[in-house]
Design an enzyme around this catalytic site. Sequence first.
Site, mmCIF file in Angstrom:
data_model
loop_
_atom_site.group_PDB
_atom_site.id
_atom_site.type_symbol
_atom_site.label_atom_id
_atom_site.label_comp_id
_atom_site.label_asym_id
_atom_site.label_seq_id
_atom_site.Cartn_x
_atom_site.Cartn_y
_atom_site.Cartn_z
ATOM 1 N N ASP A 254 24.793 15.383 19.080
ATOM 2 C CA ASP A 254 25.057 14.741 17.800
ATOM 3 C C ASP A 254 23.757 14.820 17.006
ATOM 4 O OD1 ASP A 254 25.418 13.060 15.654
ATOM 5 O OD2 ASP A 254 26.389 11.470 16.807
ATOM 6 N N TYR B 22 28.003 12.574 -1.103
ATOM 7 C CA TYR B 22 28.117 13.915 -0.487
ATOM 8 C C TYR B 22 27.335 14.926 -1.337
ATOM 9 C CZ TYR B 22 29.737 18.376 1.240
ATOM 10 O OH TYR B 22 29.757 19.658 1.740
ATOM 11 N N LYS C 10 23.909 17.422 -0.474
ATOM 12 C CA LYS C 10 23.804 18.879 -0.654
ATOM 13 C C LYS C 10 22.715 19.213 -1.691
ATOM 14 C CE LYS C 10 26.591 20.012 2.580
ATOM 15 N NZ LYS C 10 26.083 20.707 3.788
HETATM 16 P P1 NDP Z 1 34.465 21.403 9.687
HETATM 17 O O1 NDP Z 1 34.827 19.965 9.698
HETATM 18 O O2 NDP Z 1 35.538 22.406 9.904
HETATM 19 O O3 NDP Z 1 33.295 21.681 10.752
HETATM 20 C C1 NDP Z 1 32.188 20.813 10.848
HETATM 21 C C2 NDP Z 1 31.448 21.107 12.135
HETATM 22 O O4 NDP Z 1 30.289 20.269 12.185
HETATM 23 C C3 NDP Z 1 32.267 20.816 13.365
HETATM 24 O O5 NDP Z 1 32.030 21.817 14.322
HETATM 25 C C4 NDP Z 1 31.722 19.474 13.869
HETATM 26 O O6 NDP Z 1 31.860 19.432 15.276
HETATM 27 C C5 NDP Z 1 30.268 19.594 13.441
HETATM 28 N N1 NDP Z 1 29.587 18.315 13.273
HETATM 29 C C6 NDP Z 1 29.903 17.313 12.428
HETATM 30 N N2 NDP Z 1 29.076 16.280 12.590
HETATM 31 C C7 NDP Z 1 28.209 16.636 13.573
HETATM 32 C C8 NDP Z 1 27.122 15.993 14.211
HETATM 33 N N3 NDP Z 1 26.759 14.743 13.876
HETATM 34 N N4 NDP Z 1 26.458 16.638 15.180
HETATM 35 C C9 NDP Z 1 26.812 17.900 15.537
HETATM 36 N N5 NDP Z 1 27.835 18.560 14.982
HETATM 37 C C10 NDP Z 1 28.522 17.938 14.012
HETATM 38 O O7 NDP Z 1 33.746 21.650 8.277
HETATM 39 P P2 NDP Z 1 33.153 22.976 7.588
HETATM 40 O O8 NDP Z 1 33.134 24.099 8.521
HETATM 41 O O9 NDP Z 1 33.849 23.133 6.308
HETATM 42 O O10 NDP Z 1 31.681 22.474 7.263
HETATM 43 C C11 NDP Z 1 30.529 23.086 7.778
HETATM 44 C C12 NDP Z 1 29.384 22.912 6.790
HETATM 45 O O11 NDP Z 1 29.702 23.581 5.574
HETATM 46 C C13 NDP Z 1 29.064 21.474 6.409
HETATM 47 O O12 NDP Z 1 27.662 21.328 6.296
HETATM 48 C C14 NDP Z 1 29.719 21.331 5.043
HETATM 49 O O13 NDP Z 1 29.122 20.334 4.270
HETATM 50 C C15 NDP Z 1 29.496 22.715 4.485
HETATM 51 N N6 NDP Z 1 30.373 23.114 3.390
HETATM 52 C C16 NDP Z 1 31.737 23.043 3.530
HETATM 53 C C17 NDP Z 1 32.546 23.430 2.487
HETATM 54 C C18 NDP Z 1 34.038 23.311 2.533
HETATM 55 O O14 NDP Z 1 34.685 23.276 1.478
HETATM 56 N N7 NDP Z 1 34.656 23.272 3.721
HETATM 57 C C19 NDP Z 1 31.969 23.951 1.246
HETATM 58 C C20 NDP Z 1 30.538 23.968 1.204
HETATM 59 C C21 NDP Z 1 29.777 23.589 2.257
HETATM 60 P P3 NDP Z 1 32.061 18.106 16.159
HETATM 61 O O15 NDP Z 1 33.011 17.228 15.414
HETATM 62 O O16 NDP Z 1 32.607 18.666 17.464
HETATM 63 O O17 NDP Z 1 30.705 17.516 16.318
HETATM 64 C C1 8X3 Z 2 32.322 21.150 0.112
HETATM 65 C C2 8X3 Z 2 32.978 21.604 -1.127
HETATM 66 O O1 8X3 Z 2 33.740 20.793 -3.398
HETATM 67 O O2 8X3 Z 2 34.641 19.654 -1.462
HETATM 68 O O3 8X3 Z 2 30.935 21.194 0.004
HETATM 69 O O4 8X3 Z 2 32.365 19.320 -2.146
HETATM 70 S S1 8X3 Z 2 33.447 20.270 -2.068
#
Ligand code: NDP
Ligand code: 8X3
Length: 257
Positions: free
Chosen positions: A64, A157, A161
């Site tokens: 974590d 959030y 970022k």
């Molecule tokens: P998901 O929820 O699909 O994946 C998130 C991942 O992060 C999971 O594998 C989760 O695994 C892990 N995670 C969350 N909290 C922790 C923690 N405390 N320690 C270790 N692992 C953690 O989301 P996304 O793939 O969409 O997001 C990935 C990244 O991309 C994030 O930083 C997000 O902000 C960013 N992002 C996402 C966008 C979107 O629209 N989806 C757009 C722009 C950026 P587990 O729960 O097993 O720990």
């Molecule tokens: C994740 C994309 O637009 O939901 O970073 O914030 S948005």
Amino acid sequence: MSRLQGKTIFVTGATSGIGKATATAFAQQGCRLLVCARRQDRLDALRQELTQAGAAAVHTVVLDVQQRTAVETALTSLPAEWSEIDVLVNNAGLSRGLSKVYEDDPQNWEEMIDTNVKGLLYVTRQIVPGMVARNRGHVINLGSTAGHLTYANGAVYCATKAAEKAISEGLKLDLMGTAVRVTSIDPGMVQTEFSEVRFRGDADRAAKVYQNITPLQAEDVAEAIVWVASRPAHVNIHDILMTSIDQGNSLVFNRRT
Ligand code: NDP
Ligand code: 8X3
């Protein structure tokens, strides 16, 4: 032969979405994959999947990133063959809720700030000194369109970022004089488990986020990450801001209703 073959890649948050797609894309390049997240069962399944995808080796760590001592302990006690990281992908992250700042539950802020900002810093602090000592390496941080333009009900959030953007820029400056590279990958909406996590398992509400638009897929982002990591060693891509064709910025979407 791929420039990445045999490189050691560390992806945080690899059990879902962008992190999983990124680990898979690096596996397909013949890389060695160190992956972490909190869910052990998913990491166990991922180990098999990455091996089948072509990874040269896989090591999983239940971690974590919010827990500073746990991050320090886990990353200082890696087996010797996993201690030299070539590429760190700081991907672990989440959003919690959509609320006005003056009405929100502070617990949501703590989870977002502790994961997206402090977690990224804790991992970076452990991994980058080795990169500096070896004078090679690449830190790739997951930013967002949300860090470029704030949307209503998403102030915290978006702030995490915006912080990621500043940390990426500052880390790049701190590393001047070394060959260690820093990139921020800033996607718009990507269809992953992100919205289900944001809405604490409300799948119907999460599905509506992606209704009537074409969002990015996790593989699109993974492709960009592998591309920046595979540039020649003297090339540093600072930032990639990427959206689907249906997104203009954090606020503007082409919804076909
Ligand atoms: P998901 O929820 O699909 O994946 C998130 C991942 O992060 C999971 O594998 C989760 O695994 C892990 N995670 C969350 N909290 C922790 C923690 N405390 N320690 C270790 N692992 C953690 O989301 P996304 O793939 O969409 O997001 C990935 C990244 O991309 C994030 O930083 C997000 O902000 C960013 N992002 C996402 C966008 C979107 O629209 N989806 C757009 C722009 C950026 P587990 O729960 O097993 O720990
Ligand atoms: C994740 C994309 O637009 O939901 O970073 O914030 S948005």
